[in-house]
Design an enzyme around this catalytic site. Structure first.
Site, short mmCIF file in Angstrom:
data_model
loop_
_atom_site.label_atom_id
_atom_site.label_comp_id
_atom_site.label_asym_id
_atom_site.label_seq_id
_atom_site.Cartn_x
_atom_site.Cartn_y
_atom_site.Cartn_z
N GLY A 12 2.97 3.86 -4.80
CA GLY A 12 3.04 4.49 -6.11
C GLY A 12 2.62 3.53 -7.21
O GLY A 12 2.93 3.71 -8.38
N ASP A 50 0.86 -1.19 0.00
CA ASP A 50 0.00 0.00 0.00
C ASP A 50 0.90 1.24 0.00
O ASP A 50 2.04 1.20 0.44
CB ASP A 50 -0.98 0.00 1.19
CG ASP A 50 -0.31 -0.22 2.50
OD1 ASP A 50 -0.57 0.53 3.45
OD2 ASP A 50 0.52 -1.16 2.58
N SER A 51 0.39 2.34 -0.53
CA SER A 51 1.14 3.61 -0.65
C SER A 51 2.47 3.44 -1.37
O SER A 51 3.47 4.03 -0.98
CB SER A 51 1.42 4.21 0.73
OG SER A 51 0.28 4.23 1.51
N ASP A 80 -4.05 5.67 -14.37
CA ASP A 80 -4.15 4.56 -13.41
C ASP A 80 -5.34 3.64 -13.72
O ASP A 80 -5.19 2.44 -13.88
CB ASP A 80 -4.29 5.10 -11.98
CG ASP A 80 -3.16 6.03 -11.60
OD1 ASP A 80 -2.10 5.95 -12.23
OD2 ASP A 80 -3.35 6.85 -10.69
N ALA A 131 -6.47 3.94 -7.08
CA ALA A 131 -7.36 3.66 -8.21
C ALA A 131 -7.84 2.21 -8.15
O ALA A 131 -9.00 1.93 -8.45
CB ALA A 131 -6.65 3.94 -9.53
N ALA A 132 -6.95 1.30 -7.75
CA ALA A 132 -7.35 -0.12 -7.67
C ALA A 132 -8.47 -0.29 -6.65
O ALA A 132 -9.41 -1.06 -6.87
CB ALA A 132 -6.14 -0.98 -7.31
N SER A 151 -2.57 2.10 -5.81
CA SER A 151 -3.49 1.33 -4.99
C SER A 151 -4.81 2.08 -4.83
O SER A 151 -5.86 1.46 -4.72
CB SER A 151 -2.87 1.00 -3.63
OG SER A 151 -2.27 2.13 -3.08
C1 GLA Z 1 -0.24 9.27 -10.16
C2 GLA Z 1 -1.50 9.81 -10.83
C3 GLA Z 1 -1.55 9.47 -12.33
C4 GLA Z 1 -0.25 9.85 -13.03
C5 GLA Z 1 0.96 9.36 -12.24
C6 GLA Z 1 2.27 9.87 -12.79
O1 GLA Z 1 -0.27 7.87 -10.15
O2 GLA Z 1 -2.64 9.30 -10.17
O3 GLA Z 1 -2.66 10.08 -12.92
O4 GLA Z 1 -0.19 11.24 -13.24
O5 GLA Z 1 0.91 9.73 -10.86
O6 GLA Z 1 2.51 9.36 -14.05
#
Ligand code: GLA
Length: 437
Positions: free
Chosen positions: A155, A152-153, A203, A160-161, A158
């Protein structure tokens, strides 16, 4: 390679038992949404400007076990956070924040205790999105949500998932069938409107459109996408040995934003300011200030009008678009060396031009580039915390992972001690799209 290694039977059985217990229903009734994490090898930070991005999912992510309720009650528990979230599916949801400026950064980069009390936001946000587009939901769910251990956290998107997992579960419980494009839009509503983060659609597009073994290419302006198979793809479960790769996730141990980091939304605003200046200079101020509305020739002709910071953001945008195009060709030709080289160049541009990333992530990036068999590396996501990803020759993955662990531990002993040796570098494979199983 086998995307079926996640979720494992034991992970599912554990969740099945929990949902049966909370709901008082039969374990056989439990349904699952798998919602994988995503990586973005090329196309970082350009989705919010309408750029073209590349992405794929990995065989780790969010698992949501649920049973439709008999009534409108939503009752959720989490493997990562304490407490229960309860609300009614027919309660009208309003955006959590009234504007999309700084508040959103607090959501995305909040402390553990804030996250603890906020973890229900994504479920309410999913409901907000469905209601906003006119869907009237009647049935709630009883569910247990859980992310792959230690990720988690990171990058890997997570958030959006999680949002997508709730959307799919609510839709399934209410017999609603939505296309991936509709869910891409619903997740946009969760993040942009409900939570106030001004991010793009990278994402959720990756999570909803990806297909095992393919690279997903998404034009974030036109919303057209294609799936690109590598030449060594044998079938939906196998990639031939030649050029076989693994994906490394090297964790930094940074889970919170650095207090000095300028924040995601500020970078978005800088890109828009650069677009505004370039459009004005070329007499096209009527167009929406997005860098995708600026022609490459216009950028070349008027870039001297940008002050240094804005010039760097625009340079990242235009050079990253070129890298994506070259990268798609390299991928389609099965040229992992060139593909990897472009990923590392993209990583460097994120550091130098987009000026995101932070010391521990930059150190990890540099270590990965020295590790055996690594084709290319960059930090994942917005770059303020989380992990660096790398594509590595499958035969060298273990050796590379062990070198990265040891070297990072020497440079950042405190952060490394918070991760634990076991999960400091995770070796994974490509995944599939989010779905009910
Ligand atoms: C985050 C954002 C995405 C994108 C990335 C960088 O994950 O949610 O929309 O901008 O950073 O590519």
């Amino acid at each position: 390679m086998d995307e079926m290694s996640w979720p494992s039977q034991s992970e599912m059985d554990a969740i099945r038992g929990k949902v049966a217990k909370i709901s008082g229903r039969d374990a056989k009734e439990v349904r699952f949404v798998v919602s994988p994490y995503r990586i973005c090898p090329l196309g970082a930070h350009i989705d919010h400007q309408g750029g073209t991005v590349s992405a794929m999912t990995i065989n780790k992510g969010i698992l949501l076990g649920f049973i439709p309720s008999d009534d409108s009650q939503v009752l959720l528990s989490s493997g990562q956070f304490k407490g229960e979230v309860k609300f009614r599916i027919d309660e009208i949801q309003l955006p959590k924040f009234s504007n999309g400026s700084n508040n959103s950064v607090q959501v995305k980069n909040s402390s553990k205790s804030e996250e603890e009390s906020n973890w229900g936001s994504y479920a309410k946000g999913a409901l907000y999105a469905l209601q906003k587009r006119g869907n009237c939901l009647k049935k709630g769910i009883v569910g247990f949500i859980c992310g792959s251990d230690g990720l988690d956290s990171s990058g890997l998107s997570s958030s959006a998932a999680v949002g997508i997992a709730y959307l799919i579960a609510f839709e399934n419980a209410n017999n609603l069938t939505m296309s991936p494009s509709e869910n891409i839009e619903y997740d946009r509503l969760i993040e942009n409107e409900y939570l106030g983060l001004r991010n793009g659609i990278l994402d959720q597009s990756a999570i909803l459109l990806s297909s095992y073994g393919c690279l997903t290419c998404m034009n974030c302006k036109t919303k057209e996408h294609k799936l690109i198979l590598p030449p060594n793809f044998l079938n939906s479960h196998t990639i031939s040995k030649k050029n076989a790769y693994k994906i490394l996730l090297a964790l930094s141990g940074l889970k919170q934003a650095l207090t000095t980091n300028p924040g995601y939304n500020r970078r978005v605003a800088e890109c828009q300011e650069a677009a505004r200046i370039l459009l004005r200079a070329s007499g096209k101020e009527g167009l929406e200030p997005l860098l995708s509305n600026v022609q490459l020739e216009t950028y070349e002709a008027y870039k001297s009008k940008l002050e240094p910071n804005l010039a760097k953001r625009a340079e990242h945008y235009f050079s990253e678009n070129k890298r994506v195009m070259k990268g798609l060709e390299a991928w389609a030709a099965g040229n992992m060396k060139d593909f990897g080289k472009l990923i590392s160049e993209s990583g460097l541009s994120s550091i130098k031009n987009y000026e995101s990333g932070c010391e521990p992530l930059i150190q990890l990036y540099e270590i990965l580039l020295r590790a055996p068999g690594v084709f290319g590396a960059r930090f994942s996501g917005a770059g303020f915390r989380g992990c660096c990803i790398a594509f590595v020759d499958a035969d060298c993955a273990l050796e590379a992972a062990s070198l990265v662990k040891n070297e990072y531990c020497k440079l950042q002993p405190e952060l490394a001690s918070q991760i634990g040796q076991e999960s400091a570098v995770v070796i994974c494979d490509a995944g599939d799209c989010a779905r009910v199983i």
